[in-house]
Design an enzyme around this catalytic site. Sequence first.
Site, PDB file in Angstrom:
ATOM      1  CD  GLU A  17      21.653 -20.662 -20.763  1.00 26.39           C
ATOM      2  OE1 GLU A  17      20.757 -20.714 -21.614  1.00 26.39           O
ATOM      3  OE2 GLU A  17      22.674 -21.357 -20.809  1.00 26.39           O
ATOM      4  CD  GLU A  31      22.524 -24.743 -18.075  1.00 23.02           C
ATOM      5  OE1 GLU A  31      22.476 -24.959 -19.304  1.00 23.02           O
ATOM      6  OE2 GLU A  31      21.678 -24.063 -17.489  1.00 23.02           O
TER       7      GLU A  31
HETATM    8  C1  GLA Z   1      20.531 -23.797 -21.547  1.00 26.95           C
HETATM    9  C2  GLA Z   1      19.524 -23.733 -20.423  1.00 26.95           C
HETATM   10  C3  GLA Z   1      19.114 -25.087 -19.932  1.00 26.95           C
HETATM   11  C4  GLA Z   1      18.924 -26.046 -21.073  1.00 26.95           C
HETATM   12  C5  GLA Z   1      20.176 -26.100 -21.894  1.00 26.95           C
HETATM   13  C6  GLA Z   1      20.109 -27.089 -23.034  1.00 26.95           C
HETATM   14  O1  GLA Z   1      21.803 -23.839 -21.118  1.00 26.95           O
HETATM   15  O2  GLA Z   1      19.985 -22.978 -19.343  1.00 26.95           O
HETATM   16  O3  GLA Z   1      17.907 -24.935 -19.206  1.00 26.95           O
HETATM   17  O4  GLA Z   1      17.860 -25.601 -21.864  1.00 26.95           O
HETATM   18  O5  GLA Z   1      20.394 -24.849 -22.445  1.00 26.95           O
HETATM   19  O6  GLA Z   1      21.311 -27.125 -23.767  1.00 26.95           O
END
Ligand code: GLA
EC number: 3.2.1.23
Length: 671
Positions: free
Chosen positions: A160, A318
Amino acid sequence: MTHQAIPGPASVWNNIEGISFGGDYNPEQWPVSVRLEDLELMQEAGVNFLSVGIFSWALLEPAEGQYDFGWLDDVMDNLHGIGVKVALAAATAAPPAWLVRKHPEILPVRADGTTLGPGSRRHYTPSSAVYRKYAAGITRVLAERYKDHPALALWHVDNELGCHVSEFYGEEDAAAFRLWLERRYGTIGALNAAWGTAFWSQHYGSFDEILPPGVAPSTLNPGQQLDFQRFNSWALMDYYRGLVAVLREVTPAVPCTTNLMASSATKSMDYFSWAKDLDVIANDHYLVAADPERHIELAFSADLTRGIAGGDPWILMEHSTSAVNWQPRNQPKMPGEMLRNSLAHVARGADAVMFFQWRQSFAGSEKFHSAMVPHGGRDTRVWREVVDLGAALQLLAPVRGSRVESRAAIVFDYEAWWASEIDSKPSIDVRYLDLLRAFHRSLFLRGVSVDMVHPSASLDGYDLVLVCTLYSVADEAAANIAAAASGGATVLVSYFSGITDEKDHVRLGGYPGAFRELLGVRVEEFHPLLAGSQLKLSDGSVSSIWSEHVHLDGAEAIQAFTGYPLEGVPSLTRRAVGTGAAWYLATFPDRDGIESLVDRLLEESGVSPVAGADAGVELTRRRSADGGSFLFAINHTRAAATVRASGTDMLSGERFTGTVEAGSVAVIAED
Ligand code: GLA
């Protein structure tokens, strides 16, 4: 720092099977006994794809140059043993303590000069030469170690990028910004012209004098702000490219990606400009529990992700099985909501469904974030739903590689989003996404598929094109949009579009400069509304936020403002253009107004819903190259709903009855 195009590797889809299923796997948080149990549970759920090691640098390299790969070797081997493919992380998303101690200059600095410290994650600036060196170092070591590992299917680079911090104001960032500006403009004269520095004595004598737009007594130069936004988005991507260059050297055949955060909440990165550097688009998406229309926001995010992917299948890297831990009140997902969410992403082009994370942590700040294996273990609703989802995805394997069919497009541009929301605009109520999402919502509710398309991308094949608050636009992009209308599409352009060029210079001679000719209108003055006020329009409908003094110059008025001082001034116009038409919307209609406008636009363009269904059913169709047609019908209501379609429901294996039960999903392989 320039980007050398490196020959691309094999497609990730060659490395993974069916609709992939899994999530972030953080085995370093668990003893070996739990890791062994994980293998059994993964098989029970049908997991076949995991992101591994995202935050494991400090354990992989506990002291500079000292490595501990034993645990990761075992994890990789064991996952391979059960047929799981791995998106292996380059482990750079959280620098280890020894590195911060040795090189505190890698830490990010905020606009107010505050240095953001360690103890969390993402505590580095992408322009730090030292950080880039160390990050490339651990990436190379990992690549060398696992380059021939049979489980390795994809590189998951960092994590991210731009999350938590997306603007960097340190000294090294300032130097990188100056270099970036020098490359963009060539001469300081060109920069002065672009930034309009004749205003307020902002003229620069040399690039050395330029700073990031930090904290100042009043409003900052908008050109500087816009370029700083562009620079930050570029700097993050340039950092990614540096790591990919290492991976390409060592593992040229292994594809690379990084997980984006495309949604209504992420503004800072121009993902359309990033897309060409990702071998496959991967996105993370989290619902906002308090939003009663969160499934529509999900659809918006997924459609945007598909747009960034140019329509190709993408990876949902995710999402959550249930609650998150970072909203003020973390409501769990309702029963069945996870399946609906997951299949909504698949319906909109995802060919992999993954979660943060596999097993819910017992320590750390994310311990109350849901996971595939909850604290309560197997005897939980979440686990049962995870197993059911795994089974459902296996049944959907034939969907893989098919593409979403849409005849409507919404033009989407991060640069226009940035430029339109820099301070000192006619109204703070004009937010880039608001009208755009109002149209997206209306199309969603009707079951009309819509693609998000960059303004300079091809609009061929779209019969309806919506251009909302595209405040800044380049000449070529404006011409591209005009060509869609003359080529037969119904094009709607809204207020506050085409106002400036890519330098944020106003296009003179009347608004909306870039679209004046196409639309056949000329706007002489904006009349934004005061907070909370509304307008009555000539057909009895109501609008808010915006009005303006429109003159017809070739267009016909369809609807007008009423009341002082714009009585009778057109609020909606239409001009026939070539074989298509160009509509202009000069206000923000309320929901009924949007609905009746969308009715007219659909009728004129001939764009229709994917299928007939009761209200509350989300509809999307994916088509495969070999003629397969897959209708996704997701019932978001708590009553059974009718969908007019015939074929086999892939999830039940039976003939589709025409009914989708309350809260459930049918994926119909159509006759
Ligand atoms: C982001 C991060 C993850 C985690 C999620 C929690 O997507 O990439 O590592 O912290 O948030 O929602």
